[in-house]
Design an enzyme around this catalytic site. Structure first.
Site, short mmCIF file in Angstrom:
data_model
loop_
_atom_site.label_atom_id
_atom_site.label_comp_id
_atom_site.label_asym_id
_atom_site.label_seq_id
_atom_site.Cartn_x
_atom_site.Cartn_y
_atom_site.Cartn_z
N SER A 32 -17.83 0.96 3.99
CA SER A 32 -16.77 1.41 3.08
C SER A 32 -16.73 0.61 1.79
O SER A 32 -15.88 0.83 0.94
CB SER A 32 -15.41 1.33 3.78
OG SER A 32 -15.17 0.02 4.22
N THR B 216 -11.84 -1.21 2.07
CA THR B 216 -11.85 -2.05 0.86
C THR B 216 -12.04 -3.50 1.24
O THR B 216 -11.49 -3.95 2.24
CB THR B 216 -10.48 -1.99 0.13
OG1 THR B 216 -10.09 -0.64 -0.03
CG2 THR B 216 -10.54 -2.65 -1.23
N THR C 101 -14.73 -1.21 -3.43
CA THR C 101 -14.72 -0.16 -2.40
C THR C 101 -15.55 1.02 -2.86
O THR C 101 -15.82 1.18 -4.05
CB THR C 101 -13.26 0.32 -2.14
OG1 THR C 101 -13.25 1.27 -1.08
CG2 THR C 101 -12.67 0.97 -3.38
N ARG D 88 -11.69 11.38 -7.83
CA ARG D 88 -10.56 10.65 -7.25
C ARG D 88 -10.73 9.15 -7.43
O ARG D 88 -11.79 8.59 -7.24
CB ARG D 88 -10.46 10.99 -5.76
CG ARG D 88 -9.34 10.24 -5.02
CD ARG D 88 -9.83 8.99 -4.33
NE ARG D 88 -8.80 8.43 -3.45
CZ ARG D 88 -8.90 7.25 -2.85
NH1 ARG D 88 -9.97 6.50 -3.03
NH2 ARG D 88 -7.92 6.82 -2.07
N THR E 177 -5.22 -3.01 1.33
CA THR E 177 -6.29 -2.20 1.89
C THR E 177 -5.65 -1.08 2.70
O THR E 177 -4.56 -1.24 3.22
CB THR E 177 -7.23 -3.04 2.78
OG1 THR E 177 -8.29 -2.21 3.28
CG2 THR E 177 -6.51 -3.67 3.95
N GLY E 178 -6.32 0.08 2.77
CA GLY E 178 -5.76 1.18 3.55
C GLY E 178 -5.80 2.47 2.76
O GLY E 178 -6.71 2.70 1.96
#
Length: 338
Positions: free
Chosen positions: A64, A198, A216, A226, A249-250
């Protein structure tokens, strides 16, 4: 003295403080080791953030970060990154960066060689080339297979809503319906918990100087163009040498709306313990989106640090790395989600 003892005994109390401190999201050990090594060899806090996050780009941390992961709807991998200097409050960031592997390196060049904060897309890639970065293919066999698997699953999951044809059953192309009937949006993050998504890093130097950064490849199967929270100052990370630093992060589409890193630093400025600052930020988002996937790390200028995460099925603990003089080596730490 009694008050001090009570404070130290209370849960969520500040971690033992010593400088310098390197803290980063997830169990990305090589990133922590690289950043710590840079500091120990006399590099600046910004150098350590750049090299630490850059290590994750090379290692493709969890698929990721860096090249060869999280293909978008057209199968392309693009990168987002930022770096922030807590002394000057300068930020360098890139978003939707194409065909350049070292995103945080390019972000550092935005900070050093331009009066801008954020460059995006194809123009960011042209800037990178001018700064000496080579064009490279970010696609790998892995990212191609992720993309083809997704196409074979009727493009599920994806990030469209209120469109025709029904985005929960079909690949599109989508368009606005003649008459809109809004469906209740799913409140569960589509971001898979496995897609850790991330690296965020905060460094407090020996003198209390703060730097932070992120890198990321964004949400897998995102709509092309995006941009998530990672390259946005105050969302992905924030650094202020008068208070501290934080990184998130998330599910960036949700988290960026709350500027969690900025908010955490402001709580710490008011004297809030880093762990509590992180928890308050998570609680604030929970009120609006109870089932979001996310976590945040916080550190103040004395070297105290903490973390917090939102508890959802499959994500009940958050792992992060800490390096400090009190630890023999970069150490993985765990916090229970709230």
């Amino acid at each position: 003295l009694l008050l001090l003892l009570v404070a130290l005994a209370s849960p969520g109390a500040a971690s033992a403080a010593a400088l310098p401190v390197v803290i980063n999201t997830w169990a990305f050990r090589t990133a922590a080791e690289t950043a710590w090594r840079v500091l120990q060899s006399g590099g600046s806090e910004l150098d350590a953030v750049e090299r630490g996050c850059g290590q994750c780009e090379i290692d493709q941390c969890d698929g990721s970060v860096g090249y060869g992961g999280s293909p978008d709807e057209s199968g392309e991998t693009t990168l987002d990154a930022m770096i922030m200097d807590g002394n000057t409050m300068e930020v360098g960031a890139v978003a939707y960066l194409r065909r350049i592997k070292n995103a945080i390196g390019v972000a550092r060049k935005v900070l050093e060689y331009t009066k801008h904060t954020l460059l995006v897309g194809e123009s960011a890639s042209l800037f990178a080339v001018r700064m000496g970065f080579p064009y490279e293919d970010l696609t790998t066999q892995k990212s191609l297979s992720l993309y083809s698997e997704w196409l074979n699953q009727s493009c599920q999951p994806n990030y469209w809503k209120n469109v025709v044809p029904d985005s929960s059953k079909s690949c599109g192309p989508y368009k606005r319906p003649g008459r809109i009937t809004y469906k209740e949006e799913q409140t569960v993050s589509q971001r898979s918990v496995q897609n850790h998504d991330t690296i965020g890093m905060v460094i407090i130097g020996v003198s209390g100087t703060v730097a932070s950064g992120t890198s990321t490849n964004g949400a897998i199967h995102k709509i092309p163009g995006r941009v998530g929270d990672s390259p946005i100052a105050g969302a992905g990370s924030y650094a202020d040498s008068t208070a501290g630093g934080a990184a998130a992060t998330g599910d960036g589409d949700i988290m960026m709306r709350f500027l969690p890193s900025y908010q955490a630093v402001e709580y710490m400025r008011m004297g809030t313990d880093p762990t509590v600052a992180c928890q308050k930020v998570i609680s604030r988002i929970q009120k609006y989106v109870p089932k979001f996937f996310g976590a945040i790390i916080c550190a103040n200028t004395t070297g105290s640090y903490g973390a917090a995460c939102n508890k959802i099925p499959g994500f009940t603990q958050f792992h992060f790395m800490v390096s400090s003089p009190l630890l023999n080596q970069p150490t993985e730490q765990v916090v229970d989600c709230i």
